[in-house]
Design a protein around this motif. Sequence first.
Motif, mmCIF file in Angstrom:
data_model
loop_
_atom_site.group_PDB
_atom_site.id
_atom_site.type_symbol
_atom_site.label_atom_id
_atom_site.label_comp_id
_atom_site.label_asym_id
_atom_site.label_seq_id
_atom_site.Cartn_x
_atom_site.Cartn_y
_atom_site.Cartn_z
ATOM 1 N N PRO A 1 0.831 -1.207 0.000
ATOM 2 C CA PRO A 1 0.000 0.000 0.000
ATOM 3 C C PRO A 1 0.867 1.258 0.000
ATOM 4 C CG PRO A 1 0.115 -0.910 2.208
ATOM 5 C CD PRO A 1 0.916 -1.829 1.324
ATOM 6 N N ARG A 2 0.403 2.289 -0.713
ATOM 7 C CA ARG A 2 1.102 3.580 -0.711
ATOM 8 C C ARG A 2 0.089 4.679 -0.395
ATOM 9 N NH1 ARG A 2 4.709 4.845 -5.772
ATOM 10 N NH2 ARG A 2 2.648 4.900 -6.792
ATOM 11 N N LEU A 3 0.519 5.632 0.402
ATOM 12 C CA LEU A 3 -0.321 6.743 0.834
ATOM 13 C C LEU A 3 0.094 8.007 0.091
ATOM 14 C CD1 LEU A 3 -2.437 7.940 2.805
ATOM 15 C CD2 LEU A 3 -0.550 8.293 4.410
ATOM 16 N N SER A 4 -0.851 8.619 -0.626
ATOM 17 C CA SER A 4 -0.572 9.817 -1.406
ATOM 18 C C SER A 4 -0.553 11.053 -0.511
ATOM 19 C CB SER A 4 -1.632 9.989 -2.505
ATOM 20 O OG SER A 4 -1.581 11.279 -3.062
ATOM 21 N N LEU A 5 0.594 11.710 -0.426
ATOM 22 C CA LEU A 5 0.676 12.937 0.365
ATOM 23 C C LEU A 5 -0.075 14.073 -0.319
ATOM 24 C CD1 LEU A 5 4.387 12.794 1.570
ATOM 25 C CD2 LEU A 5 2.312 12.075 2.771
ATOM 26 N N GLY A 6 -0.153 14.051 -1.638
ATOM 27 C CA GLY A 6 -0.930 15.053 -2.352
ATOM 28 C C GLY A 6 -2.404 14.956 -2.037
ATOM 29 N N ALA A 7 -2.940 13.708 -2.006
ATOM 30 C CA ALA A 7 -4.357 13.525 -1.712
ATOM 31 C C ALA A 7 -4.672 13.858 -0.259
ATOM 32 C CB ALA A 7 -4.768 12.084 -2.028
ATOM 33 N N VAL A 8 -3.793 13.480 0.665
ATOM 34 C CA VAL A 8 -4.040 13.709 2.089
ATOM 35 C C VAL A 8 -4.005 15.207 2.418
ATOM 36 C CG1 VAL A 8 -3.104 13.359 4.397
ATOM 37 C CG2 VAL A 8 -3.228 11.444 2.808
ATOM 38 N N THR A 9 -3.047 15.917 1.837
ATOM 39 C CA THR A 9 -2.900 17.347 2.150
ATOM 40 C C THR A 9 -3.754 18.244 1.270
ATOM 41 O OG1 THR A 9 -1.033 17.616 0.621
ATOM 42 C CG2 THR A 9 -0.526 16.941 2.890
ATOM 43 N N GLY A 10 -4.247 17.696 0.167
ATOM 44 C CA GLY A 10 -5.008 18.516 -0.765
ATOM 45 C C GLY A 10 -4.144 19.449 -1.593
ATOM 46 N N PRO B 1 8.994 15.890 -13.702
ATOM 47 C CA PRO B 1 8.322 14.617 -14.025
ATOM 48 C C PRO B 1 7.577 14.013 -12.842
ATOM 49 C CG PRO B 1 10.655 14.243 -13.689
ATOM 50 C CD PRO B 1 10.449 15.739 -13.621
ATOM 51 N N ILE B 2 7.732 14.572 -11.646
ATOM 52 C CA ILE B 2 7.049 14.049 -10.460
ATOM 53 C C ILE B 2 5.622 14.586 -10.418
ATOM 54 C CG2 ILE B 2 7.002 14.010 -7.940
ATOM 55 C CD1 ILE B 2 10.056 14.297 -8.013
ATOM 56 N N LYS B 3 4.644 13.681 -10.356
ATOM 57 C CA LYS B 3 3.251 14.113 -10.271
ATOM 58 C C LYS B 3 2.624 13.853 -8.908
ATOM 59 C CE LYS B 3 1.320 9.935 -12.482
ATOM 60 N NZ LYS B 3 0.496 9.459 -13.624
ATOM 61 N N ASP B 4 3.303 13.070 -8.043
ATOM 62 C CA ASP B 4 2.814 12.882 -6.676
ATOM 63 C C ASP B 4 3.938 12.302 -5.833
ATOM 64 O OD1 ASP B 4 1.140 12.930 -4.512
ATOM 65 O OD2 ASP B 4 -0.136 11.260 -5.153
ATOM 66 N N VAL B 5 3.852 12.526 -4.520
ATOM 67 C CA VAL B 5 4.793 11.986 -3.547
ATOM 68 C C VAL B 5 3.997 11.112 -2.586
ATOM 69 C CG1 VAL B 5 6.524 12.519 -1.790
ATOM 70 C CG2 VAL B 5 6.214 14.062 -3.754
ATOM 71 N N LEU B 6 4.519 9.939 -2.271
ATOM 72 C CA LEU B 6 3.764 8.967 -1.486
ATOM 73 C C LEU B 6 4.622 8.357 -0.385
ATOM 74 C CD1 LEU B 6 3.262 8.219 -4.856
ATOM 75 C CD2 LEU B 6 1.184 7.344 -3.758
ATOM 76 N N ILE B 7 3.957 7.974 0.709
ATOM 77 C CA ILE B 7 4.589 7.101 1.699
ATOM 78 C C ILE B 7 4.446 5.678 1.177
ATOM 79 C CG2 ILE B 7 4.481 6.201 4.040
ATOM 80 C CD1 ILE B 7 3.406 8.927 4.909
ATOM 81 N N GLY C 1 7.960 7.333 -2.000
ATOM 82 C CA GLY C 1 7.802 6.983 -3.398
ATOM 83 C C GLY C 1 7.387 8.188 -4.226
ATOM 84 N N PHE C 2 7.612 8.079 -5.519
ATOM 85 C CA PHE C 2 7.249 9.140 -6.445
ATOM 86 C C PHE C 2 6.507 8.535 -7.634
ATOM 87 C CE2 PHE C 2 11.114 10.354 -4.252
ATOM 88 C CZ PHE C 2 10.807 11.630 -3.794
ATOM 89 N N ALA C 3 5.315 9.061 -7.923
ATOM 90 C CA ALA C 3 4.609 8.726 -9.152
ATOM 91 C C ALA C 3 5.094 9.684 -10.229
ATOM 92 C CB ALA C 3 3.096 8.858 -8.956
ATOM 93 N N LEU C 4 5.477 9.135 -11.381
ATOM 94 C CA LEU C 4 6.141 9.920 -12.408
ATOM 95 C C LEU C 4 5.269 10.045 -13.656
ATOM 96 C CD1 LEU C 4 9.671 8.267 -12.135
ATOM 97 C CD2 LEU C 4 8.835 10.309 -10.940
ATOM 98 N N ASP C 5 5.396 11.176 -14.296
ATOM 99 C CA ASP C 5 4.735 11.420 -15.577
ATOM 100 C C ASP C 5 5.794 11.292 -16.667
ATOM 101 O OD1 ASP C 5 3.111 12.131 -17.648
ATOM 102 O OD2 ASP C 5 2.840 14.216 -17.039
ATOM 103 N N ILE C 6 5.892 10.105 -17.273
ATOM 104 C CA ILE C 6 6.908 9.804 -18.277
ATOM 105 C C ILE C 6 6.202 9.552 -19.614
ATOM 106 C CG2 ILE C 6 8.804 8.283 -18.935
ATOM 107 C CD1 ILE C 6 9.341 9.845 -16.384
ATOM 108 N N PRO C 7 6.607 10.209 -20.672
ATOM 109 C CA PRO C 7 5.961 9.997 -21.977
ATOM 110 C C PRO C 7 5.937 8.527 -22.379
ATOM 111 C CG PRO C 7 7.456 11.867 -22.084
ATOM 112 C CD PRO C 7 7.683 11.223 -20.742
ATOM 113 N N ALA D 1 4.521 4.975 -14.165
ATOM 114 C CA ALA D 1 5.953 4.871 -13.847
ATOM 115 C C ALA D 1 6.119 5.327 -12.410
ATOM 116 C CB ALA D 1 6.795 5.729 -14.787
ATOM 117 N N ASN D 2 6.841 4.550 -11.622
ATOM 118 C CA ASN D 2 7.026 4.848 -10.202
ATOM 119 C C ASN D 2 8.454 4.540 -9.789
ATOM 120 O OD1 ASN D 2 4.068 5.224 -9.196
ATOM 121 N ND2 ASN D 2 4.003 3.292 -10.330
ATOM 122 N N ILE D 3 8.931 5.271 -8.790
ATOM 123 C CA ILE D 3 10.198 4.943 -8.153
ATOM 124 C C ILE D 3 10.017 5.073 -6.644
ATOM 125 C CG2 ILE D 3 11.058 7.321 -8.439
ATOM 126 C CD1 ILE D 3 13.878 6.047 -8.715
#
Length: 242
Positions: free
Chosen positions: A86-95, A102-108, A126-132, A137-139
């Motif tokens: 499971p990964r927790l989106s810091l963008g979704a939690v904080t609004g 290329p980073i579109k979200d940061v996650l625990i 973790g980082f959700a990435l926007d890659i063409p 794509a995630n790291i």
Amino acid sequence: MKLKQIVALGALASAAAFTQAAPIWQDFSLTGLYGENYAYPFQGEDNHQTTITAEYAAGLKYGDFFAFADRSHTDAGNETYFEVSPRLSLGAVTGQKLEVGPIKDVLISTTWEGGSNFNNYLYGIGFALDIPYTSYANINFYKAVNDNTKDDYQMTITYAVPFKIGGEEFLADAFLDWSTAEDEPNHASELNWTSQYKWNVGKHISPETKLYVGVEHSVWHNKYGFKDLDQHDVSALVKYHF
């Protein structure tokens, strides 16, 4: 249980709790694999292996969730292995939008790896990435804790690239795990790049059918941390998405 394991389990449980919600999307699949060049300690590098894998993935309001379980029959015996991530989106939690380049979200990021007589707990960022050209794509960067080795660190990359050739649908997806070495006990640094190359034959049955055939390519250096135990295997693959 050691304090560090309690912390790791707490991070895993917290991420799982925050991501619990009706899925925005979800996918369940079964995969069958057969290969002849799997490497195992004290067994050499030419072992036959048949594996059935059940996978579940979901996108949720506050993050995402991925889990799989392998049941393998090998020349070295039978094995069961699983991961729950499971990964927790810091963008979704904080609004807040946490988009930078290329980073579109940061996650625990958390993962529980388990099998016969072992558990491995990973937690980090973790980082959700926007890659063409990718559908995802995630790291992820983890610290790993367990009872068998000193704590080490791991980087995991995942990606998927859908493409078409002459109207036929294909998918190339993969994960890459790299982990650090440990001196006591002797545990070498590992690199595991496992990729799948699949053709969607299901579209010839019906537009909604997702039945893939193809191959899985496994390149695993210092498998299980055993120095110079290297695996280079190409397995036949059949995968069905429900």
